[in-house]
Design a protein around this motif. Structure first.
Motif, mmCIF file in Angstrom:
data_model
loop_
_atom_site.group_PDB
_atom_site.id
_atom_site.type_symbol
_atom_site.label_atom_id
_atom_site.label_comp_id
_atom_site.label_asym_id
_atom_site.label_seq_id
_atom_site.Cartn_x
_atom_site.Cartn_y
_atom_site.Cartn_z
ATOM 1 N N ILE A 1 0.706 -1.196 -0.024
ATOM 2 C CA ILE A 1 -0.103 -0.117 0.201
ATOM 3 C C ILE A 1 0.770 1.479 0.042
ATOM 4 C CG2 ILE A 1 -1.685 1.171 1.350
ATOM 5 C CD1 ILE A 1 -2.887 -1.103 -0.333
ATOM 6 N N PRO A 2 1.813 1.448 0.803
ATOM 7 C CA PRO A 2 2.541 2.667 0.819
ATOM 8 C C PRO A 2 3.612 2.927 -0.528
ATOM 9 C CG PRO A 2 3.082 1.338 2.978
ATOM 10 C CD PRO A 2 2.070 0.567 2.183
ATOM 11 N N VAL A 3 3.912 1.690 -1.189
ATOM 12 C CA VAL A 3 4.617 1.609 -2.150
ATOM 13 C C VAL A 3 3.826 2.217 -3.435
ATOM 14 C CG1 VAL A 3 5.772 0.147 -3.960
ATOM 15 C CG2 VAL A 3 6.146 -0.035 -1.622
ATOM 16 N N LEU A 4 2.635 1.713 -3.485
ATOM 17 C CA LEU A 4 1.614 1.956 -4.360
ATOM 18 C C LEU A 4 0.940 3.565 -4.320
ATOM 19 C CD1 LEU A 4 -0.601 -1.185 -4.927
ATOM 20 C CD2 LEU A 4 1.125 -0.535 -6.495
ATOM 21 N N ALA A 5 0.776 3.973 -2.933
ATOM 22 C CA ALA A 5 0.341 5.429 -2.727
ATOM 23 C C ALA A 5 1.456 6.159 -3.162
ATOM 24 C CB ALA A 5 -0.013 5.351 -1.304
#
Length: 150
Positions: A105-109
């Motif tokens: 999630i943080p990578v994609l965000a």
């Protein structure tokens, strides 16, 4: 003889041009993480509300239960989402991110933030805020609630 408007005379033409460019570049970015834009949207919608029954997620995203089920199947197969049966009703289940899904999630965000910065960084802060405000008004007045996934 009646004058026929040009394609470029329409606001929708310019919105679609920008939307296509932003969306296609974001799709390219997230594909490097082996997810689609629809899968990212699903995962992000699940992120803050785990565990979630598919029907609740469908309502939150403005999608059909069938579409949610298809996305869930793909993400379960990728090891990014898990399904848990309800202890009270064996027909009911809820969805959660796996540890690998949660870590993505943080990578994609960050990729979403980067994509926004690349496309909208050419605007002044005031222009960007005005664009966001106008688009939100159009979405609200048009009662547009479905999460855009394509």
């Amino acid at each position: 003889m009646t004058s026929t408007s040009e394609l470029t005379d329409h606001t929708g033409y310019w919105m679609r041009m920008v939307s296509n460019a932003v969306s296609q570049e974001f799709a390219r970015k997230v594909s490097g993480e082996d997810v689609t834009v629809a899968e990212w949207s699903f995962m992000r919608a699940l992120y803050d509300f785990e565990p979630t029954p598919p029907s609740v997620l469908a309502g939150r995203m403005g999608m059909t239960k069938g579409a949610i089920s298809k996305l869930a199947e793909r993400l379960v197969a990728k090891g990014l989402v898990k399904r848990a049966e309800s202890p009270d009703d064996k027909r009911a289940h809820s969805l959660s991110l796996t540890a690998e899904g949660r870590a993505k999630i943080p990578v994609l965000a960050s990729l979403a933030d980067q994509n926004d910065a690349e496309f909208f960084g050419v605007l002044t802060k005031e222009e960007h805020e005005a664009l966001d405000r106008i688009l939100r008004v159009l979405a609200e007045r048009g009662e547009l609630k479905a999460t855009p996934v394509d």
